[in-house]
Design a protein around this motif. Structure first.
Motif, PDB file in Angstrom:
ATOM      1  N   GLU A 155      10.155  30.688  51.435  1.00  0.00           N
ATOM      2  CA  GLU A 155      10.894  31.859  51.909  1.00  0.00           C
ATOM      3  C   GLU A 155      11.865  31.485  53.010  1.00  0.00           C
ATOM      4  O   GLU A 155      11.498  30.807  53.975  1.00  0.00           O
ATOM      5  CB  GLU A 155       9.908  32.915  52.431  1.00  0.00           C
ATOM      6  CG  GLU A 155       8.955  33.404  51.351  1.00  0.00           C
ATOM      7  CD  GLU A 155       8.125  34.598  51.801  1.00  0.00           C
ATOM      8  OE1 GLU A 155       8.295  35.060  52.941  1.00  0.00           O
ATOM      9  OE2 GLU A 155       7.306  35.057  50.994  1.00  0.00           O
ATOM     10  N   THR A 156      13.105  31.938  52.889  1.00  0.00           N
ATOM     11  CA  THR A 156      14.092  31.726  53.952  1.00  0.00           C
ATOM     12  C   THR A 156      13.854  32.799  55.016  1.00  0.00           C
ATOM     13  O   THR A 156      13.297  33.847  54.703  1.00  0.00           O
ATOM     14  CB  THR A 156      15.528  31.842  53.423  1.00  0.00           C
ATOM     15  OG1 THR A 156      15.832  33.213  53.216  1.00  0.00           O
ATOM     16  CG2 THR A 156      15.697  31.077  52.118  1.00  0.00           C
ATOM     17  N   PRO A 157      14.270  32.619  56.239  1.00  0.00           N
ATOM     18  CA  PRO A 157      14.858  31.418  56.827  1.00  0.00           C
ATOM     19  C   PRO A 157      13.776  30.394  57.183  1.00  0.00           C
ATOM     20  O   PRO A 157      12.605  30.757  57.311  1.00  0.00           O
ATOM     21  CB  PRO A 157      15.537  31.963  58.088  1.00  0.00           C
ATOM     22  CG  PRO A 157      14.726  33.168  58.451  1.00  0.00           C
ATOM     23  CD  PRO A 157      14.255  33.764  57.158  1.00  0.00           C
ATOM     24  N   PHE A 158      14.219  29.152  57.354  1.00  0.00           N
ATOM     25  CA  PHE A 158      13.273  28.065  57.618  1.00  0.00           C
ATOM     26  C   PHE A 158      13.122  27.873  59.126  1.00  0.00           C
ATOM     27  O   PHE A 158      13.607  26.915  59.712  1.00  0.00           O
ATOM     28  CB  PHE A 158      13.752  26.789  56.936  1.00  0.00           C
ATOM     29  CG  PHE A 158      14.136  26.997  55.489  1.00  0.00           C
ATOM     30  CD1 PHE A 158      13.206  27.502  54.589  1.00  0.00           C
ATOM     31  CD2 PHE A 158      15.412  26.727  55.034  1.00  0.00           C
ATOM     32  CE1 PHE A 158      13.544  27.722  53.253  1.00  0.00           C
ATOM     33  CE2 PHE A 158      15.768  26.933  53.708  1.00  0.00           C
ATOM     34  CZ  PHE A 158      14.838  27.433  52.812  1.00  0.00           C
ATOM     35  N   THR A 159      12.451  28.824  59.738  1.00  0.00           N
ATOM     36  CA  THR A 159      12.340  28.863  61.200  1.00  0.00           C
ATOM     37  C   THR A 159      11.121  28.048  61.669  1.00  0.00           C
ATOM     38  O   THR A 159      10.248  27.726  60.865  1.00  0.00           O
ATOM     39  CB  THR A 159      12.231  30.326  61.660  1.00  0.00           C
ATOM     40  OG1 THR A 159      11.385  31.017  60.741  1.00  0.00           O
ATOM     41  CG2 THR A 159      13.583  30.988  61.679  1.00  0.00           C
ATOM     42  N   PRO A 160      11.048  27.744  62.975  1.00  0.00           N
ATOM     43  CA  PRO A 160       9.968  26.903  63.482  1.00  0.00           C
ATOM     44  C   PRO A 160       8.567  27.402  63.119  1.00  0.00           C
ATOM     45  O   PRO A 160       7.676  26.601  62.851  1.00  0.00           O
ATOM     46  CB  PRO A 160      10.173  26.945  65.003  1.00  0.00           C
ATOM     47  CG  PRO A 160      11.619  27.185  65.176  1.00  0.00           C
ATOM     48  CD  PRO A 160      12.024  28.063  64.034  1.00  0.00           C
ATOM     49  N   ASP A 161       8.373  28.717  63.099  1.00  0.00           N
ATOM     50  CA  ASP A 161       7.038  29.225  62.753  1.00  0.00           C
ATOM     51  C   ASP A 161       6.630  28.750  61.367  1.00  0.00           C
ATOM     52  O   ASP A 161       5.490  28.328  61.144  1.00  0.00           O
ATOM     53  CB  ASP A 161       6.994  30.761  62.846  1.00  0.00           C
ATOM     54  CG  ASP A 161       8.118  31.438  62.082  1.00  0.00           C
ATOM     55  OD1 ASP A 161       9.155  30.781  61.851  1.00  0.00           O
ATOM     56  OD2 ASP A 161       7.967  32.616  61.701  1.00  0.00           O
TER      57      ASP A 161
END
Lengths: 326, 783
Positions: free
Chosen positions: B768-774
């Motif tokens: 799933e986008t976005p590819f955030t730090p979490d």
């Protein structure tokens, strides 16, 4: 935005008197946060007076005075970031000022405004224009909506007065770590004390009509190093997911004194005294620093959606301390 | 025309650059009319509700309030049913902002709140509440076609039947025949926004029966025509003015006839102005723009079958596009571009594409930049990368084996008007070669298993094709060129300039055809009253479509000029040429005539004071037909390859040193600097991948939490480095100078390339986008 009187004060006394006499006055220094607060009407009561202290020249200075570095309240973040004196005597503060916002905002945003800014909780800041305000705990609601809602950027050290918003200032952790003193029109307040307010228009202990005058940072001796690090998604104009300021005094290869302060983790910038205590009297090593980072986060109480911040906090403490040693 | 191009292919200064840089460019807010009234809205606090009581009397009585609009008096634009937080309930038109805002507080509204669905997943759940009463939330795309009976000679499909999916062959057989099958489900493209700098808005002035509208537009003539119809005015009584747009990224097309389309700023300003016969301004705030600006988002499942040597054989593609509570369902067709109908048409024998659009109680969605294509590319190009790993083939090599080539059959595009077309040119191989070399891929690319340590480099690749042109009827566009005796020319062209450089390129064409310097060509584009009809600037269509009328109108003038000169010199017009503003005899260049001399203007009497050329271009141009046969159509694609390199910090989950290299075959770069600028469109992929772009809605109250540019984060220049590589393959037949298209393409592959680069760095696929730090830290097991 509601109509209000805008008064340009010529002195702090005059500004303080106007504020004290107002029903709900606000101070304008750089205005970068104030404009958003007024425009989105995030405060429960409409502001009736805005007092500008922006043109009071004696509040714009950076100088050495005895054993302290004195920074006038209206000094811009750009000036602090560029100051050779600040870089030399309190590197982490210069780094924190540089890490704030964007060049345009640093050119007008002031140090006093930066430490007095409102939190960025997106429930609290929600614009009234799109269906009205969100009744969060600070706005007469029964509970903090972030706790049961989207709290990816909120506190990992629990709530204060049931609110889990975090202090967004980059310079605040640096001032706490530097053991700075904030002089107001009424008193001197230590940076630690300054940010422990729990209500009102920000999380400071400032009283009605009280205005920040000057910030005093103790000059550090030889062998003292400091650093500031920030983790944010965007590299320009972004608030920290987590920031960290740390200062280490080394003597004979051992840590004589250390302070660590995290930003973005709690309603106040959060000093990590136990973690700093781990370092004291020891020779620095990677293992020791890692131990300190783990101790710092031992008391963390993350919410379901922000556990990742605990990992980032550990990493940023490691990076900041390592940068102090370099 | 000179054999060698003199103006085209050069990075001349942009026509309107000076105005934009020195601040004299006029955006719609710069038009100030005395006595202009201001509009403010009351917006729904609930994602689904009915207005049960509305009392506007006190507001109407407030001095300075001129009009209060609601479903009671303007039912064509307002309604009493609310479908998302922020839907307009009431508009107040008043003498200034203060009065308007005070009036809003005097309006009393009561609502009855209903259960709502706030995501695709919720909307698809059994027994989910309906967004529109009596209508299912999920709709099958109405224009699925099954193609069959390929003509052996032309290779084109001859039969096209309505079906419940789009494609050809038999995917079940195709997968049975495949040696390796790779699939992924639940690839989610977050609900993202087109981040236009200038929010939507309009100033309308109805006076003496004529309506003038100052606004932004990607297609002034189209919008004006629809608007006139909606308002019951003659087309001749409406003038649409749009000098500068203030950025759009494909998200600012207005459809005044559709209440579900985010065009309310326009219709409210016009209706109020007509009602009051005064100028009315209706401008959105940033928060309103974040609601009403176009969004996109989807969920997809992709399954691809290969032969053991890596030859792609069959594709099954399922897409659920989130439309919010209205918007533009046509977006979804572009998601097929990345599949076996087009991008992988070379080897794909069996194709099944099933498209659905899903209503939610969120603000409206329509396709912006890429118009559905980025969503399709995200799914397919991620699965292609997974396949490369499974097949043990280099990711670049697998694409090289299977991508479309010039002359291949495009079986997805414009199903309404054509059964299939020929892809006019490709160039993807050359783009892949260029990327491989620029990134030192062979040396740097290593599988994830070989990466360790805190900082891990990742390289990811994705190829793309974008629509670039609508071949069907109804896309006519025109231009007029005037030539003056002093050797200057003026182009009259309404094709929208939204930063893509179209004004400049069209003027370059005029200069080229007439043999005059670029600086001698002026431009009129500002309003509909003084320009001929031009198509909407969309589908990366500008250079491809508008170049024909500009070219032909300039040739028309050129022929008129040479005919005049021929008489004076005494040779046939065909024997003449123009270079550097001088007409000369090709066989004897010493015999010359100036443009003024040819036009015969001496003083103010006699001769021609202007020559006027005009051309209206009907699609397709004869040169777009293979062997000149109707029905055998060449259609250009925007096409290329993109490579993302980055370093993942496995302790913080952040990506550093982000670099996007975009290689694209543009046929001919009419203006290389502008082409490079177009490649920067990849930056929207950067924010959608890394900067957390997602319209974050509170799951309980449906409010958009990040409706501003601090919490929703458009990319800044510090966030990535974009390296453009222009590939030129001359000879595309569909354009007078062999240019194909260059617009939205670079925005299409970026999310897939990021997904592939992050996988390459950490060895875990984030769906799933976005590819955030979490998400990155969770993938690494650190949360």
């Amino acid at each position: 935005m509601k109509t209000f009187d805008y008064i340009k004060a010529n002195s702090l006394d005059e500004a303080g008197a106007i504020l004290a006499a107002s029903a709900n006055g606000a101070i304008h220094s750089g205005g970068t946060d104030l404009m958003g607060c007024l425009r989105d009407r995030i405060w429960m009561e409409d502001v009736d007076v805005v007092v500008s202290v922006a043109s009071i020249e004696e509040l714009k200075h950076i100088r050495k005075d005895g054993d302290a570095l004195k920074i006038g309240a209206m000094t811009t973040l750009a000036d602090i970031a560029a100051s050779a004196l600040v870089k030399e005597s309190c590197r982490m503060l210069a780094q924190a000022a540089q890490a704030t916002a964007s060049p345009q905002l640093r050119n007008v945003g002031t140090i006093a405004g930066n430490i007095c800014q409102e939190n960025r909780c997106w429930y609290y800041r929600y614009s009234y224009r799109i269906g009205g305000i969100i009744e969060c705990i600070r706005k007469g609601g029964k509970k903090c909506l972030a706790v049961g809602g989207d709290h990816r950027y909120h506190s990992i050290f629990g709530a204060v007065n049931r609110c889990v918003a975090v202090n967004p200032s980059d310079t605040a952790p640096a001032l706490v770590a530097a053991d700075a003193t904030i002089a107001t029109t009424k008193r001197n307040i230590s940076a630690r004390e300054f940010f422990t307010g729990e209500n009102g228009k920000s999380s400071t202990v400032l009283e009605k009509g009280e205005i920040v005058k000057e910030i005093s940072v103790p000059l550090s001796g030889d062998g003292v190093r400091s650093a500031f690090k920030k983790v944010a998604l965007r590299k320009s104009i972004d608030f920290a997911i987590i920031s960290c300021a740390a200062q280490i005094a080394l003597s004979g290869g051992r840590v004589e004194n250390a302070t660590i302060c995290l930003g973005g983790v709690h309603v106040n910038p959060r000093p990590m005294d136990e973690a700093a205590g781990v370092l004291k009297g020891e020779a620095l090593s990677d293992e020791l620093i890692e131990c300190a980072a783990n101790v710092a986060l031992e008391g963390a109480k993350p919410l379901k959606g922000n556990r990742y911040k605990v990992q980032i906090a550990k990493a940023i403490i490691l990076d900041t301390l390592s940068d102090c040693i370099l | 025309m000179a054999e060698k191009l003199k103006v085209l292919g050069k990075s001349v200064h942009q026509k309107t650059a000076l105005e934009r840089v020195n601040g004299s460019a006029r955006y719609y807010s710069d038009f100030q009319l005395p006595g202009t009234l201001i509009t403010r809205f009351i917006r729904s606090p609930y994602p689904k509700a009915k207005v049960t009581k509305l009392d506007t009397e006190a507001a109407e009585a407030l001095p300075g309030v001129e009009l209060v609009m609601s479903y009671k008096n303007f039912p064509q634009t307002f309604r009493d049913t609310m479908h998302y937080v922020g839907e307009q309930v009431v508009a107040v038109v008043a003498v200034d902002e203060d009065v308007a805002e005070e009036a809003l507080e005097l309006v009393r509204v009561e609502y009855e709140e209903y259960p709502a669905v706030l995501s695709i997943e919720e909307a698809l759940a059994p027994d989910a509440p309906e967004v529109f009463e009596g209508e299912p939330n999920c709709h099958d795309w109405e224009f699925h076609y099954y193609l069959s009976e390929k003509d052996p000679e032309s290779g084109l499909w001859t039969k096209k039947d309505h079906a419940d999916f789009h494609g050809f062959g038999n995917v079940d057989e195709g997968f049975a025949e495949s040696d390796v099958i790779v699939e992924a489900e639940g690839l989610k493209y977050a609900y993202t926004k087109s981040p236009a700098m200038n929010p939507r808005g309009a100033l309308a002035h109805f006076n003496s029966g004529k309506l003038t509208v100052y606004t932004h537009s990607q297609g002034m003539h189209h919008e004006k025509t629809v608007l006139a119809g909606v308002l019951g005015l003659n087309v001749t009584d409406v003038n649409y003015v749009c000098e500068y747009i203030g950025s759009s990224f494909g998200g600012k097309i207005a459809e005044p006839s559709d209440i579900n389309h985010p065009t309310h700023y326009l219709i409210v300003a016009c209706l109020a102005s007509i009602e009051l016969s005064k100028p009315v301004r209706c401008v959105y705030t940033r928060e309103e723009e974040m609601l009403c600006g176009w969004s996109r988002g989807s969920l997809s499942n992709v399954k691809i079958g290969f032969k053991s040597d890596g030859t792609l054989h069959a594709i099954s593609y399922d897409n659920w596009m989130e439309m919010g509570s209205g918007g533009d369902k046509w977006t979804i067709k572009n998601s097929l571009l990345a599949t076996g109908t087009t991008l992988y048409s070379r080897n794909c024998k069996h194709m099944r594409g099933k498209l659905r659009y899903v209503h939610t109680n969120r603000f409206l969605s329509s396709g912006w930049q890429g118009y559905g294509a980025p969503e399709g590319h995200y799914g397919v190009e991620v699965v292609m990368d997974m396949a490369a790993e499974k097949l043990g083939i280099d990711p670049i090599e697998l694409r090289r084996m299977n991508h479309m080539r010039g002359g291949d059959i495009d079986a997805g595009y414009d199903p309404l008007s054509y059964k299939s077309c020929y892809i006019s040119s490709s160039g993807i191989s050359e783009c892949l070669d260029a990327l491989e070399e620029r990134a030192d891929w062979k040396k740097r690319w290593k599988p994830p298993a070989e990466k360790s340590g805190r900082y891990r480099e990742g390289l990811g690749i994705a190829i793309f094709c974008m629509g670039a042109g609508r071949p069907g009827p109804g896309n006519n566009t025109s231009a007029e060129v005037k030539l003056f005796p002093d050797g200057t020319a003026k182009l009259y062209s309404a094709l929208a300039e939204m930063g893509q450089g179209q004004h400049t390129v069209q003027c370059q064409i005029v200069a080229e055809v007439l043999g005059i310097p670029y600086k001698k060509v002026g431009l009129v584009w500002q309003e509909t009253d003084s320009t001929p009809w031009a198509s909407i600037a969309a589908s990366s269509i500008g250079t491809w479509l508008q170049s024909w009328p500009t070219y032909e109108a300039a040739r028309d003038v050129r022929m008129q000029l040479l005919t005049l000169a021929a008489e004076l010199i005494g040779v046939d017009a065909e024997k003449l040429d123009i270079d550097d503003s001088m007409i000369f005899v090709k066989d004897d260049p010493s015999r010359t005539l100036s443009i003024g001399e040819a036009m015969g203007v001496l003083g103010i009497y006699g001769g021609k004071h202007e020559l006027i050329g005009y051309y209206s271009h009907e699609v397709p141009h004869p040169r777009c037909l293979k062997d000149g046969k109707p029905g055998q159509l060449y259609i250009p694609k925007e096409k290329g390859a993109q490579l993302v390199s980055l370093i993942v910090d496995t302790e913080t989950g952040l990506c550093h040193d982000v670099k996007v290299i975009n290689a694209q075959d543009v046929g001919r770069a009419m203006n290389p600097k502008i082409v490079e600028g177009q490649f920067l469109n990849a930056r929207h992929g950067v924010e959608n991948a890394l900067l957390g772009s997602d319209c974050i809605v509170d799951k309980k109250n449906g409010r958009l939490l990040n409706g501003n540019w601090i919490d929703y984060k458009p990319t800044s220049f510090l966030d990535c480095d974009i390296d453009p590589i222009i590939i030129e393959k001359p000879g595309d037949p569909t354009h007078p100078f062999g240019a194909t298209a260059c617009g939205e393409g670079a925005a299409c592959p970026t999310l897939a390339a990021f997904s592939n680069a992050i996988y390459n760095a950490i060895g875990v696929r984030i769906k799933e986008t976005p590819f955030t730090p979490d998400k990155i830290l969770a993938a690494l097991g650190k949360v």
